[in-house]
Motif scaffolding. Structure first.
Motif, PDB file in Angstrom:
ATOM      1  N   LEU A 191       0.846  -1.192   0.000  1.00  0.00           N
ATOM      2  CA  LEU A 191       0.000   0.000   0.000  1.00  0.00           C
ATOM      3  C   LEU A 191       0.886   1.249   0.000  1.00  0.00           C
ATOM      4  CD1 LEU A 191      -2.912   1.122   0.213  1.00  0.00           C
ATOM      5  CD2 LEU A 191      -2.629   1.080   2.707  1.00  0.00           C
ATOM      6  N   TYR A 192       0.649   2.143  -0.954  1.00  0.00           N
ATOM      7  CA  TYR A 192       1.447   3.360  -1.119  1.00  0.00           C
ATOM      8  C   TYR A 192       0.538   4.587  -1.089  1.00  0.00           C
ATOM      9  CZ  TYR A 192       5.360   0.501  -2.897  1.00  0.00           C
ATOM     10  OH  TYR A 192       6.370  -0.422  -3.054  1.00  0.00           O
ATOM     11  N   ILE A 193       1.123   5.706  -0.680  1.00  0.00           N
ATOM     12  CA  ILE A 193       0.446   6.990  -0.815  1.00  0.00           C
ATOM     13  C   ILE A 193       1.400   7.980  -1.483  1.00  0.00           C
ATOM     14  CG2 ILE A 193      -1.123   6.675   1.138  1.00  0.00           C
ATOM     15  CD1 ILE A 193       0.757   8.422   2.817  1.00  0.00           C
ATOM     16  N   LYS A 194       0.825   8.913  -2.204  1.00  0.00           N
ATOM     17  CA  LYS A 194       1.626   9.959  -2.859  1.00  0.00           C
ATOM     18  C   LYS A 194       0.889  11.291  -2.708  1.00  0.00           C
ATOM     19  CE  LYS A 194       2.959  11.714  -7.388  1.00  0.00           C
ATOM     20  NZ  LYS A 194       2.732  11.596  -8.843  1.00  0.00           N
ATOM     21  N   GLY A 195       1.616  12.310  -2.335  1.00  0.00           N
ATOM     22  CA  GLY A 195       1.023  13.634  -2.214  1.00  0.00           C
ATOM     23  C   GLY A 195       1.329  14.268  -0.869  1.00  0.00           C
ATOM     24  N   VAL A 196       0.562  15.282  -0.546  1.00  0.00           N
ATOM     25  CA  VAL A 196       0.751  16.037   0.696  1.00  0.00           C
ATOM     26  C   VAL A 196      -0.437  15.794   1.607  1.00  0.00           C
ATOM     27  CG1 VAL A 196       1.028  18.338   1.703  1.00  0.00           C
ATOM     28  CG2 VAL A 196       2.068  17.810  -0.519  1.00  0.00           C
ATOM     29  N   GLN A 197      -0.144  15.492   2.852  1.00  0.00           N
ATOM     30  CA  GLN A 197      -1.218  15.269   3.815  1.00  0.00           C
ATOM     31  C   GLN A 197      -1.383  16.510   4.685  1.00  0.00           C
ATOM     32  OE1 GLN A 197      -0.928  11.628   6.044  1.00  0.00           O
ATOM     33  NE2 GLN A 197      -2.572  12.195   7.476  1.00  0.00           N
ATOM     34  N   VAL A 198      -2.574  17.020   4.729  1.00  0.00           N
ATOM     35  CA  VAL A 198      -2.915  18.166   5.580  1.00  0.00           C
ATOM     36  C   VAL A 198      -4.017  17.697   6.528  1.00  0.00           C
ATOM     37  CG1 VAL A 198      -3.758  20.531   5.700  1.00  0.00           C
ATOM     38  CG2 VAL A 198      -2.346  19.800   3.756  1.00  0.00           C
ATOM     39  N   ALA A 199      -3.662  17.627   7.809  1.00  0.00           N
ATOM     40  CA  ALA A 199      -4.570  17.069   8.817  1.00  0.00           C
ATOM     41  C   ALA A 199      -4.956  15.650   8.383  1.00  0.00           C
ATOM     42  CB  ALA A 199      -5.780  17.956   9.005  1.00  0.00           C
ATOM     43  N   ASN A 200      -6.253  15.374   8.197  1.00  0.00           N
ATOM     44  CA  ASN A 200      -6.682  14.018   7.809  1.00  0.00           C
ATOM     45  C   ASN A 200      -6.990  13.902   6.316  1.00  0.00           C
ATOM     46  OD1 ASN A 200      -8.961  15.553   7.764  1.00  0.00           O
ATOM     47  ND2 ASN A 200     -10.280  14.017   8.750  1.00  0.00           N
ATOM     48  N   VAL A 201      -6.540  14.890   5.562  1.00  0.00           N
ATOM     49  CA  VAL A 201      -6.787  14.889   4.110  1.00  0.00           C
ATOM     50  C   VAL A 201      -5.485  14.635   3.359  1.00  0.00           C
ATOM     51  CG1 VAL A 201      -7.585  16.246   2.141  1.00  0.00           C
ATOM     52  CG2 VAL A 201      -8.715  16.488   4.356  1.00  0.00           C
ATOM     53  N   LEU A 202      -5.519  13.610   2.462  1.00  0.00           N
ATOM     54  CA  LEU A 202      -4.376  13.353   1.575  1.00  0.00           C
ATOM     55  C   LEU A 202      -4.648  14.033   0.246  1.00  0.00           C
ATOM     56  CD1 LEU A 202      -1.695  11.877   0.876  1.00  0.00           C
ATOM     57  CD2 LEU A 202      -3.117   9.968   0.054  1.00  0.00           C
ATOM     58  N   GLN A 203      -3.850  15.042  -0.059  1.00  0.00           N
ATOM     59  CA  GLN A 203      -3.941  15.705  -1.361  1.00  0.00           C
ATOM     60  C   GLN A 203      -3.065  14.913  -2.334  1.00  0.00           C
ATOM     61  OE1 GLN A 203      -5.831  18.229  -2.179  1.00  0.00           O
ATOM     62  NE2 GLN A 203      -6.476  19.035  -0.192  1.00  0.00           N
TER      63      GLN A 203
END
Length: 506
Positions: A112-124
């Motif tokens: 499992l991968y994520i990409k982007g910027v996390q602001v609080a509980n939101v993954l942009q």
């Protein structure tokens, strides 16, 4: 009258000559040699009696090979050098090659991968689910991966959910599979990202359970495992009185995940269970993961699609499958075709960097040849044996089972074989209801095989006096299959009942 007297004299003379010849042999050969010759004739007579006594084999082919497990010496053969269709006995080759290439410590990973910027509980950014061939992924495993995402305090993904199945190529079906088999559990599509409905691990399928309705005239009650809207079910069944016929049919539209159930089911009858293959297993797995995310309160605003994991993405969780020896149990005992084809592609990926049938089969054949098999005499078109083009002789199969005995992985290999007469599914497997209450029960460990006009059985048995026997019985080109398995069972049971069958070896 004169002719009759002459005939009697001739017969008497022949008998005397036979006795003289027998006495000559007794003088020339020692007792052990004579005993071996007698036992060989006895076995040949019994095998011939079983084969000739079956009307089902009229006009058919029977390849039979019997070896000593201790020496590898052939003690009986009947058309054993003729190449025949092995059906799922091909899995004996696939399992041996996989143990050689991948090793007993091998596991399949799902990442499992994520990409982007996390602001609080939101993954942009995006979430990637990357499959690496695991054929045992269950709904609970997707739940665990979704919980890992939750632990990163992500509850909203302002981006896409992407399924990555690039670990293997995009060929979904083995070369010779027929269109009508694509909807069946045994013909399910192969992907590096997939899912199974339960712990029998028929990957790429859903399990439909059809039970009687509340009363006569009502539709049957249909449940699906796992529950998902990825598959649409059309229920055209009807519940009939107790004395009515149970006749349920499930069909899937070609290239669509629409499954139609028709037929009748009597009141109070046992539910009908059907495993049905889905179209696009990658999309299936991705949908199940999205459902798991929803359970954790995680929403996705973007698309659900397939693609490669970005090099900038960060891995946040990894799920590991059971080890290869553990996987071999449902693979061999339940004769799981999808597992076979996944193992072929995995061999190609691990050894050659390419997860394809072509590369996997090339690697498998080279390893089997190094083990000592004559692969020039074998036609290996897939890993499961579903192809009607696969060819191997009974002697080559017993040779494989003999040379496997020198491998460190032999216990894992033998443990994965079905055991005759043992009801427990993950022990007896496809032999659980065969040879019950005989000398073969709990004794014979062998791989079954069945496709159209083909039935096979190859494995190991111990005689009553403790001698190890390796056998292969390949039956091809029969019209009626009634009594075909009885032939195999009679041979296996007869071997299990013998005493001092290989006495001449001692």
């Amino acid at each position: 009258m004169w002719k009759k007297k002459v005939g009697e004299l001739n017969l008497s003379f022949k008998r005397k000559l036979s006795v003289i010849f027998f006495l000559f042999l007794m003088c020339f050969f020692n007792g052990e040699t004579m005993q071996a010759a007698y036992e060989e004739q006895s076995m040949a007579r019994e095998m011939q009696r079983i084969v000739d006594g079956s009307p089902a084999l009229t006009g058919a082919l029977a390849g039979i090979s019997i070896r000593s497990a201790r020496t590898g010496e052939l003690v009986y053969e009947h058309d054993a050098e003729i190449r025949m269709r092995p059906a799922s006995n091909m899995k004996l080759l696939t399992a041996a090659a996989a143990l050689e290439v991948l090793g007993e410590d091998h596991v399949f990973q799902t990442e499992l991968y994520i990409k982007g910027v996390q602001v609080a509980n939101v993954l942009q950014g995006d979430v990637y689910l990357k499959g690496k061939g695991d054929p045992t992924l269950l709904e609970k495993d997707f739940d665990a991966l979704a919980k890992a995402l939750k632990r990163h305090h992500i509850s909203y993904v302002h981006g896409d959910l992407i399924g990555d199945d690039a670990w293997y190529d995009d060929e979904r079906y083995s070369p010779d599979i027929v269109r009508s088999d694509e909807q069946e559990y045994y013909g399910a599509a192969v992907s590096a990202l997939n899912a199974a409905p339960d712990e029998e691990y028929d990957t790429g399928t859903v399990l439909l359970e059809i039970s009687p309705g509340k009363r006569t005239g009502k539709k049957a009650i249909v449940t699906m495992q796992p529950q998902t809207d990825y598959v649409k079910v059309i229920n055209r069944t009807i519940t009939v009185p107790v004395e009515g016929k149970k006749k349920i049919k499930v069909e899937r539209d070609h290239d669509q995940n629409v499954m139609t159930i028709t037929g009748t089911i009597p009141e109070h009858s046992v539910a009908v269970k059907e495993y049905m293959a889905v179209v696009d297993p990658t999309g299936y797995a991705l949908r199940l993961f999205e459902q798991s995310m929803k359970k954790q309160g995680i929403k996705v605003s973007g698309e659900r699609k397939q693609g490669k994991t970005s090099e900038q993405a960060k891995r946040i969780a990894t799920h590991e499958s059971m080890t290869l020896p553990q996987l071999l149990v449902p693979f061999m005992k339940l004769s799981n075709n999808s597992h076979a084809e996944v193992l072929v592609k995995e061999m190609g990926k691990v050894a050659n960097g390419k997860g394809s049938w072509e590369d996997g089969l090339e690697i498998a054949e080279s390893k089997l040849e190094l083990m000592g098999m004559d692969m020039e005499s074998v036609m290996m078109r897939d890993g499961s044996g579903i192809s009607q083009v696969n060819l191997i002789s009974a002697n080559e199969l017993t040779h494989l089972l003999y040379i496997a005995q020198d491998k460190t992985w032999l216990p894992s290999y033998v443990n994965a074989l079905p055991v005759a007469g043992v009801k427990e599914k993950m022990i007896g497997g496809t032999l659980g209801n065969r040879m019950e209450q005989t000398a073969a029960a709990g004794n014979v460990r062998a791989k079954t095989g069945t496709i159209s006009a083909t039935s096979t059985l190859s494995g190991y048995v111990t005689t009553k006096s403790g001698e190890g026997i390796i056998f292969s019985i390949l039956l091809n080109n029969f019209v009626e299959d009634k009594g075909i398995r009885d032939i195999q069972d009679k041979i296996a049971v007869w071997l299990a009942e013998q005493e001092n069958l290989l006495e001449s070896e001692r």
